[in-house]
Design a protein around this motif. Structure first.
Motif, short mmCIF file in Angstrom:
data_model
loop_
_atom_site.label_atom_id
_atom_site.label_comp_id
_atom_site.label_asym_id
_atom_site.label_seq_id
_atom_site.Cartn_x
_atom_site.Cartn_y
_atom_site.Cartn_z
N TRP A 56 -3.94 -7.20 -9.08
CA TRP A 56 -4.27 -8.39 -9.86
C TRP A 56 -5.35 -9.22 -9.19
N VAL A 59 -8.56 -7.91 -10.31
CA VAL A 59 -8.78 -8.30 -11.71
C VAL A 59 -9.33 -9.73 -11.74
N LYS A 88 -7.33 -7.90 -21.31
CA LYS A 88 -6.51 -8.56 -20.28
C LYS A 88 -5.92 -9.86 -20.78
N HIS A 91 -2.24 -9.58 -21.19
CA HIS A 91 -1.44 -9.39 -19.98
C HIS A 91 -0.54 -10.60 -19.75
#
Length: 192
Positions: A56, A59, A88, A91
């Motif tokens: 993460w 990301v 995303k 998410h």
């Protein structure tokens, strides 16, 4: 017979000048972000983000570096295509990505609402009392008045914002899944 009074208001001049300064700061942040990484590298980051990423932190780092492309996509793509391109957002930790974008758009402004929440809560309660017409929302408003738990109060107030600040956005979406969710939330907003 000197010059006449200055045209305009001093406050307007101050606001306009302050607005120009803030826009320059915003542009300089965007330029720094975009110059830091080449456009091709940013596109590669975007492709990497569209795949599953287990780390993460990487990301979040790539999300910062693709800010400029995302801003271009917001204007170029329709809603459905935008959310497909930037998957995303679906998410569980997407709120962190939204915070990153907000901080890049408005540097240093991220915690202003939280720092003034108590004052906002009082003002919005008065506004809600005068402007809520839906019976279900009125019942929710009574819950807020009778509730002793601060977190519960804040949650209910945040949900009541939909009743007093309706969305003005309208769009047609071909994706049935998204369309179904939109209809659900629209019905919920009207009834709640």
């Amino acid at each position: 017979m000197g010059r006449g009074n200055p045209a305009g208001k001093l406050y307007s001049k101050y606001r306009n000048r302050r607005s120009r300064i803030m826009k320059k700061k915003k542009r300089s942040v965007e330029l720094v972000i975009f110059e830091e990484d080449d456009a091709d590298i940013c596109k590669a980051y975007k492709l990497t983000l569209s795949r599953t990423c287990d780390d993460w932190e990487s990301v979040r780092d790539m999300w910062k570096k693709t800010y400029k492309i995302r801003q271009e996509d917001v204007t170029a793509l329709n809603n459905s295509d935008f959310f497909k391109a930037w998957n995303k957002f679906s998410h569980a930790k997407a709120y962190e990505l939204i915070d990153i974008d907000f901080d890049l758009m408005y540097p240093g402004k991220g915690f202003h609402l939280l720092s003034k929440w108590q004052e906002f809560r009082q003002k919005i309660m008065c506004y809600c009392e005068d402007n809520i017409i839906n019976e279900h929302c009125k019942a929710q408003l009574l819950l807020v008045k009778n509730c002793t738990n601060i977190d519960a109060k804040d949650f209910i107030i945040a949900t009541l914002l939909n009743a007093v600040l309706p969305s003005s956005a309208r769009f047609k979406n071909e994706d049935e899944n998204v369309q179904g969710r939109l209809q659900y939330w629209t019905r919920r907003r009207v009834s709640g």
